[in-house]
Each structure stands twice: as C-alpha cells, then as structure tokens.
Design an enzyme around this catalytic site. Structure first.
Site, short mmCIF file in Angstrom:
data_model
loop_
_atom_site.label_atom_id
_atom_site.label_comp_id
_atom_site.label_asym_id
_atom_site.label_seq_id
_atom_site.Cartn_x
_atom_site.Cartn_y
_atom_site.Cartn_z
N GLY A 1 -69.82 -47.16 9.56
CA GLY A 1 -71.33 -46.98 9.53
C GLY A 1 -71.61 -46.94 8.09
O GLY A 1 -72.86 -46.61 7.81
N LYS B 1 -88.41 -37.94 11.57
CA LYS B 1 -88.51 -39.26 11.55
C LYS B 1 -89.44 -39.69 12.70
O LYS B 1 -90.04 -40.86 12.57
CB LYS B 1 -87.20 -39.92 12.29
CG LYS B 1 -86.19 -39.94 11.03
CD LYS B 1 -84.70 -40.61 11.31
CE LYS B 1 -84.05 -40.93 10.36
NZ LYS B 1 -82.90 -41.60 10.56
N LEU C 1 -76.83 -37.92 0.47
CA LEU C 1 -76.33 -38.53 -0.58
C LEU C 1 -77.54 -39.51 -1.38
O LEU C 1 -77.46 -39.95 -2.42
CB LEU C 1 -75.47 -39.64 -0.01
CG LEU C 1 -74.08 -39.17 0.23
CD1 LEU C 1 -73.19 -40.28 0.98
CD2 LEU C 1 -73.36 -38.27 -0.66
N ASP D 1 -83.27 -48.14 8.85
CA ASP D 1 -81.93 -48.00 9.58
C ASP D 1 -81.33 -49.29 10.31
O ASP D 1 -80.32 -49.49 10.00
CB ASP D 1 -82.04 -46.82 10.49
CG ASP D 1 -82.12 -45.15 9.90
OD1 ASP D 1 -81.56 -45.22 8.85
OD2 ASP D 1 -82.86 -44.50 10.23
N GLY E 1 -81.67 -41.55 17.68
CA GLY E 1 -82.00 -41.85 16.14
C GLY E 1 -81.29 -42.88 15.53
O GLY E 1 -81.98 -43.67 14.70
N ALA E 2 -79.93 -43.01 15.83
CA ALA E 2 -79.13 -44.32 15.16
C ALA E 2 -79.33 -45.60 15.91
O ALA E 2 -79.62 -46.74 15.42
CB ALA E 2 -77.74 -43.91 14.66
N TYR F 1 -69.39 -42.72 9.94
CA TYR F 1 -68.79 -43.31 8.49
C TYR F 1 -67.91 -42.12 8.04
O TYR F 1 -67.44 -42.22 7.09
CB TYR F 1 -69.88 -43.57 7.63
CG TYR F 1 -70.99 -42.75 7.23
CD1 TYR F 1 -70.93 -41.72 6.40
CD2 TYR F 1 -72.01 -42.85 7.94
CE1 TYR F 1 -72.08 -40.75 6.02
CE2 TYR F 1 -73.04 -41.71 7.74
CZ TYR F 1 -72.87 -41.00 6.82
OH TYR F 1 -74.14 -40.08 6.72
N VAL G 1 -71.84 -46.42 14.08
CA VAL G 1 -72.62 -45.71 13.20
C VAL G 1 -71.86 -44.69 12.33
O VAL G 1 -72.32 -44.15 11.34
CB VAL G 1 -73.85 -45.21 13.89
CG1 VAL G 1 -74.59 -46.40 14.24
CG2 VAL G 1 -73.37 -44.23 15.07
P1 NAD Z 1 -79.09 -38.35 18.29
O1 NAD Z 1 -78.73 -36.92 18.63
O2 NAD Z 1 -80.36 -38.81 17.97
O3 NAD Z 1 -78.34 -39.32 19.12
C1 NAD Z 1 -77.10 -39.20 19.85
C2 NAD Z 1 -76.75 -40.28 21.18
O4 NAD Z 1 -75.43 -40.10 21.10
C3 NAD Z 1 -77.45 -40.20 22.30
O5 NAD Z 1 -77.76 -41.44 22.80
C4 NAD Z 1 -76.64 -39.29 23.23
O6 NAD Z 1 -76.71 -39.66 24.54
C5 NAD Z 1 -75.16 -39.93 22.58
N1 NAD Z 1 -74.07 -39.04 22.92
C6 NAD Z 1 -73.83 -37.63 22.22
N2 NAD Z 1 -72.73 -37.34 22.96
C7 NAD Z 1 -72.30 -38.18 23.46
C8 NAD Z 1 -70.82 -38.36 24.17
N3 NAD Z 1 -70.06 -37.36 24.14
N4 NAD Z 1 -70.67 -39.45 24.97
C9 NAD Z 1 -71.43 -40.41 24.84
N5 NAD Z 1 -72.70 -40.55 24.35
C10 NAD Z 1 -73.13 -39.44 23.56
O7 NAD Z 1 -78.14 -38.69 16.96
P2 NAD Z 1 -78.46 -39.90 16.01
O8 NAD Z 1 -79.48 -39.41 15.00
O9 NAD Z 1 -78.48 -41.26 16.61
O10 NAD Z 1 -77.08 -39.85 15.28
C11 NAD Z 1 -75.70 -40.53 15.75
C12 NAD Z 1 -74.67 -40.81 14.93
O11 NAD Z 1 -74.83 -41.66 14.04
C13 NAD Z 1 -74.30 -39.46 13.96
O12 NAD Z 1 -72.94 -39.36 13.68
C14 NAD Z 1 -74.96 -39.69 12.70
O13 NAD Z 1 -74.22 -39.50 11.52
C15 NAD Z 1 -74.89 -41.41 12.74
N6 NAD Z 1 -75.88 -42.00 11.90
C16 NAD Z 1 -75.19 -43.05 10.99
C17 NAD Z 1 -76.40 -43.65 10.39
C18 NAD Z 1 -75.55 -44.58 9.35
O14 NAD Z 1 -76.46 -44.93 8.43
N7 NAD Z 1 -74.47 -45.08 9.43
C19 NAD Z 1 -77.59 -43.24 10.38
C20 NAD Z 1 -78.00 -42.40 11.27
C21 NAD Z 1 -77.15 -41.95 12.21
#
Ligand code: NAD
Length: 292
Positions: free
Chosen positions: A262, A75, A25, A111, A138-139, A241, A239
């Site tokens: 989020g 990143k 977006l 972020d 990452g989040a 949305y 996080v």
């Molecule tokens: P990532 O792959 O870097 O990290 C994933 C995290 O989730 C890890 O800590 C992992 O251990 C945990 N995890 C995964 N499956 C799990 C489960 N079943 N039970 C418990 N923990 C679990 O991913 P990310 O980049 O951190 O993204 C995570 C989420 O955040 C995504 O849904 C992404 O769309 C969202 N996000 C939102 C924003 C925002 O601005 N709102 C920004 C970045 C990412």
C-alpha cells in the site's frame, strides 16, 4: 530551516483536517515537495473532528486557502460543506482533497487515483481487467470506484458480514446503476463464501485487499486463508503499508504472484493532491527517498 526562510507575506496555506493527525506523513511530504520545487506554500495539519468541521471549513474559506486534505473522521462528513464534487468523490461518497478554484471548494478523492496510478507505475493498466476486491470501507470504496472510472471490466467485492456489508452492496449498486454508462459488471459476495472467493479469484487479474487485515492490531493475519487460491499470473495488491510486507504480500510472493503493497497508493494519493493544488508534479522519487 529552508522552509522557515521561505515563509513570507505571500505564502499560501494548504491544510489537513483530521483527528488524530500526529502520525500523519502528509505535512512532511508536501512541505518537502514545496521546498524542492521552490513553491511559496506551507502545509499544516489541524486537529479537527466532526464537531468542528463546519467551522473549520468556513475558516478555510475566510482565509482563502489554496486547498486542503481531509482524513478520518471527516472524509464523508465534509460533502455537504463543499460547492462541487469531481466524479471520484461523487461516486465514492468521500473526499480526501479539496481544491479552492476561484473561491469554489471542489472535492476530489485521490485515494483511488493513487491506487490506479501506483498500478501504472508497476506497468499495469486497469482497463479491461477483472478485480476481486476485499472490503468496502474508506480505502476499498475509492479503489472500486476509481478502477471502474478508469475502465475496469468486472469487479467482485467480498465483505465480511459486519457493518460494512451494506456498504459493499451499495458500492456494487452504484457501479451497476449510477455508473451504468461505463459498463462495468459488479458483484457482491460475503467473505465467508470461500468457494465463491476461490472461483472469483480464479477468473480475476487482480486480487486487492482493501481491509486493515495484515496491519496492527491484525498484523500477521491475511484475508486469504488458503494460499492455493493464489497463482503466479495474479496481481495481488494490499492497502496495508506497515509492515511493508504483510502476510498477504508474503503469500503472494510465495505463489510467484506480483505483490504490490500500500505504500505506492499512499504516496500517489498525496502526489495527485499536490498536482491538483499546484498544477505541478510532486518530485515523488525525492519524497520517497527522504520519507519512506
Ligand atoms: P475502514 O474501517 O473504513 O474499513 C475497514 C474494512 O475492513 C471494512 O470493509 C471491514 O469490513 C473490513 N475488515 C475489518 N476487519 C476485518 C477482518 N478481520 N476480516 C475481514 N475484513 C475486515 O478502514 P479503512 O479506512 O478502509 O482502512 C483500511 C486499511 O487501509 C487500514 O489498514 C488503513 O491504514 C489502510 N489505508 C491505506 C491507504 C493507502 O494509501 N495505502 C489509504 C487508506 C487506508
């Protein structure tokens, strides 16, 4: 039409280096904001993965772009290609925004800043609060680091026993040791330890989900299995949305807690990047109305 009409020989480029990018977006968000404020800039997304990242950054330098965003999978990989890092990026080990400061490429992570700024928009100041944070990816990582930078008193990080657990331990080490001067107490626990999770939430002001649980392919699921862990004076943030109301948000609302999804974090990470590039505030209400 307007955006095409304003592109000329002086238009400055802002970019995004990521893959996949088709769903992003960010181009719509930034180009609408440039139009609205009459700024002679254009935002374009470039499909760039790790293998072409170095060349792409060299290209950005050669073209003297105003700045750019970096998203997955770049990143962390971008760090060695930059000249300086702001604290937000240095401590989280990740960059989502690069600003060209007189030819120097400076990396930031907006972020986490987006997360705390969104809390502020909801009248919540992170200072002195205790947070229970689930996740270390990452989040979640920038949420932990930025909250610590902005005066959080204590954070308990829970992570699943998967490849991300060592990152949870590392985030806690960084907060306790590298950011020692800030006096934030950080703890790490396995997410499987439900009694500890209950105890930490009980003494926390904020419960934050930093994982994708609640979003496809994990839609309908929540990191909280037992709703009695939630209470009405708890602030619960997600996080996720898409959907706007994840299972966790539903659980929080049912418990009478403050539920914050989020979307605001997403919007504000973009708005703060926009501010770093242009020195001007993104017209967020307008962008929200047009895009979200
Ligand atoms: P990532 O792959 O870097 O990290 C994933 C995290 O989730 C890890 O800590 C992992 O251990 C945990 N995890 C995964 N499956 C799990 C489960 N079943 N039970 C418990 N923990 C679990 O991913 P990310 O980049 O951190 O993204 C995570 C989420 O955040 C995504 O849904 C992404 O769309 C969202 N996000 C939102 C924003 C925002 O601005 N709102 C920004 C970045 C990412």
């Amino acid at each position: 039409m307007e955006s095409l009409a304003r592109i000329n020989g002086k238009t400055e480029l802002v970019g995004l280096l990521a893959t996949p990018i088709g769903h992003s977006l960010s181009p719509a968000m930034h180009n609408l904001a440039f139009d609205k404020l009459g700024l002679n800039c254009a935002y374009l997304a470039f499909e760039v993965g790790n293998e072409s990242l170095e060349d792409a950054v060299k290209g950005m330098r050669a073209l003297n772009v105003k700045g750019f965003n970096v998203s997955m999978p770049n990143k962390m990989k971008i760090l060695p290609h930059l000249d300086e890092l702001a604290d937000s990026a240095k401590f989280s080990g990740a960059v989502n925004t690069v600003v060209n400061v007189d030819g120097k490429f400076v990396g930031h992570s907006t972020d986490g800043m987006g997360y705390t700024r969104n809390l502020k928009e909801h009248g919540i100041d992170i200072k002195g609060k205790k947070m229970t944070l689930i996740g270390s990816g990452g989040a979640a990582t920038p949420i932990a680091i930025q909250s610590a930078l902005e005066g959080l008193a204590e954070i308990s990080i829970f992570a699943r026993d998967d490849a991300f657990f060592p990152q949870a331990e590392e985030n806690v080490r960084i907060i306790n040791e590298d950011m020692k001067h800030l006096n934030v107490k950080a703890n790490v626990y396995p997410l499987e330890n439900l009694e500890q999770l209950r105890a930490e939430i009980e003494t926390s002001d904020i419960l934050a989900n930093g994982t994708g649980v609640g979003m496809k392919p994990l839609e309908g699921l929540s990191v909280i299995q037992d709703e009695s862990m939630l209470r009405s004076d708890l602030i619960v943030t997600d996080v996720v949305y898409i959907p706007r109301k994840s299972k966790l948000m539903e659980q929080a609302e049912a418990a009478g807690a403050t539920a914050i999804n989020g979307l605001g974090m997403m919007l504000w990470q973009g708005a703060l990047a926009f501010e770093l590039w242009t020195g001007q505030q993104m017209p967020v209400d307008y962008i929200k109305e047009q895009i979200f």
